[in-house]
Enzyme design. Structure first.
Site, mmCIF file in Angstrom:
data_model
loop_
_atom_site.group_PDB
_atom_site.id
_atom_site.type_symbol
_atom_site.label_atom_id
_atom_site.label_comp_id
_atom_site.label_asym_id
_atom_site.label_seq_id
_atom_site.Cartn_x
_atom_site.Cartn_y
_atom_site.Cartn_z
ATOM 1 N N LEU A 30 0.816 -1.221 0.000
ATOM 2 C CA LEU A 30 0.000 0.000 0.000
ATOM 3 C C LEU A 30 0.848 1.269 0.000
ATOM 4 C CD1 LEU A 30 -2.645 -1.156 2.627
ATOM 5 C CD2 LEU A 30 -2.706 -1.411 0.135
ATOM 6 N N ALA A 32 0.365 5.895 -0.549
ATOM 7 C CA ALA A 32 -0.553 6.985 -0.176
ATOM 8 C C ALA A 32 -1.815 7.009 -1.042
ATOM 9 C CB ALA A 32 0.176 8.322 -0.254
ATOM 10 N N HIS A 34 -3.528 4.295 -2.154
ATOM 11 C CA HIS A 34 -4.463 3.361 -1.509
ATOM 12 C C HIS A 34 -5.048 3.974 -0.234
ATOM 13 C CE1 HIS A 34 -1.644 0.322 -3.459
ATOM 14 N NE2 HIS A 34 -2.818 -0.032 -3.944
ATOM 15 N N GLN A 58 -5.185 -11.635 -13.525
ATOM 16 C CA GLN A 58 -5.055 -10.373 -14.269
ATOM 17 C C GLN A 58 -3.628 -10.108 -14.736
ATOM 18 O OE1 GLN A 58 -6.475 -8.023 -10.713
ATOM 19 N NE2 GLN A 58 -5.056 -6.498 -11.500
ATOM 20 N N GLY A 144 -9.007 4.021 -7.811
ATOM 21 C CA GLY A 144 -8.235 5.220 -8.140
ATOM 22 C C GLY A 144 -8.388 5.608 -9.616
ATOM 23 N N ASP A 147 -5.882 4.232 -12.507
ATOM 24 C CA ASP A 147 -6.246 3.141 -13.420
ATOM 25 C C ASP A 147 -7.575 3.507 -14.082
ATOM 26 O OD1 ASP A 147 -4.086 1.173 -12.895
ATOM 27 O OD2 ASP A 147 -4.871 1.311 -10.865
ATOM 28 N N MET A 181 1.557 7.773 -7.794
ATOM 29 C CA MET A 181 1.900 6.690 -6.857
ATOM 30 C C MET A 181 1.492 5.359 -7.455
ATOM 31 S SD MET A 181 2.523 7.856 -3.460
ATOM 32 C CE MET A 181 2.745 9.513 -2.862
ATOM 33 N N ARG A 184 4.330 -0.359 -8.327
ATOM 34 C CA ARG A 184 5.399 -0.738 -9.266
ATOM 35 C C ARG A 184 6.523 0.297 -9.336
ATOM 36 N NH1 ARG A 184 0.787 -3.224 -12.287
ATOM 37 N NH2 ARG A 184 1.284 -5.431 -12.483
#
Ligand code: PAF
Length: 280
Positions: A30, A32, A34, A58, A144, A147, A181, A184
């Site tokens: 996680l 910021a 998330h 996925q 978010g 995505d 953020m 990855r």
């Protein structure tokens, strides 16, 4: 905060704790971004549930499933501080028991952009998210804007399959230099990390052009691509100036546009976007 692994435990706790429920689905590690979803869920619901599951369906065969960063203890202590009620950390066999063979497929909006670059990705996302919704039965679920296509695909699924919940899409959280953020980002070496804000810089350049009256989709794509091309560590997979609902590439972007991109920097595949609407 209760931390459980099985479907039956989630269902039991969901029944025991009265009031409205907000769900934040995550793959852990996680950051910021998330935590901003959890805070929003906390503010809008009586109860907050978080799932932590690195969902194998996925990931493509040559993607980073094995190396995807994980740190459950740190995640749990962050969630505890934020007053989360329930965390579900299923094993792969709990989510996909032997004999599993039912998938959820959203059609048109999964085809371009991330769908074209990552075949099967959205089928995995919608299947696991549908399962999370069925198990938790939340009143609201939080995703978010980072995505962007995922949020659009999930909204479509919820509408088409009549899931009784509201999808809340929250703003992208950025590092001070503009890098969105992402779990990855940890793949970036210091040199690559210094180059990574080029995504946001190119998005901002196209946004500034759009605000100044440049509404030609092809020219907006060219502005983004030329800035990305000037960064030797960045390999652009795609740039897009698309219709925010259908995700079709736009010629005329005057009615609003989703600017987005996928760029490889070293081992990391980074995505980012800005949504522009006529009232901006
Ligand atoms: O955005 C993510 O982290 C994942 O795609 C999600 C929504 C948790 C599904 O695995």
């Amino acid at each position: 905060m209760q931390v459980v692994e099985t479907v039956s435990d989630v269902r039991r706790i969901r029944r025991e704790l009265a009031g409205s429920w907000g769900l934040v689905p995550t793959m852990g590690y996680l950051h910021a971004g998330h935590l901003s979803l959890v805070e929003r869920a906390r503010a809008e619901n009586d109860r907050v549930g978080v799932s932590i599951f690195v969902n194998p369906t996925q990931f493509g065969p040559n993607e980073d499933l094995e190396s995807y960063p994980r740190d459950l203890e740190r995640d749990l202590s962050l969630l505890r501080e934020l007053g989360v009620d329930l965390v579900w950390t299923p094993f792969v066999e709990e989510m996909y028991p032997p004999g599993f063979q039912t998938y959820v497929t959203v059609e048109e909006v999964t085809r371009p952009l991330e769908g074209a670059a990552r075949p099967g990705h959205f089928r995995g996302v919608t299947t696991v998210v549908a399962k999370l919704f069925n198990v938790f039965q939340p009143d609201r679920a939080y995703f978010g804007q980072k995505d962007a296509q995922q949020a659009i695909v999930i909204q479509r699924m919820v509408k088409d399959l009549n899931f009784p919940l509201e999808i809340v899409v929250c703003p992208t959280v950025r590092e001070p230099d503009g890098l969105a953020m992402s779990s990855r980002n940890v793949y970036l070496t210091p040199e690559q990390r210094a180059a990574a804000p080029v995504l946001y810089r190119s998005l901002c350049a196209a946004r500034n052009a759009w605000v100044a009256g440049e509404h030609d989709g092809e020219r907006l794509r060219r502005i983004m691509r030329s800035i990305l091309d000037a960064e030797p560590l960045a390999q652009t997979e795609y740039v897009s100036a698309a219709d925010p609902q259908t995700l079709e590439e736009l010629g005329d972007a005057s009615q609003g546009v989703l600017l987005s991109m996928a760029v490889r920097i070293g081992k990391a595949r980074l995505i980012d976007n800005i949504l522009l609407t006529p009232d901006q």
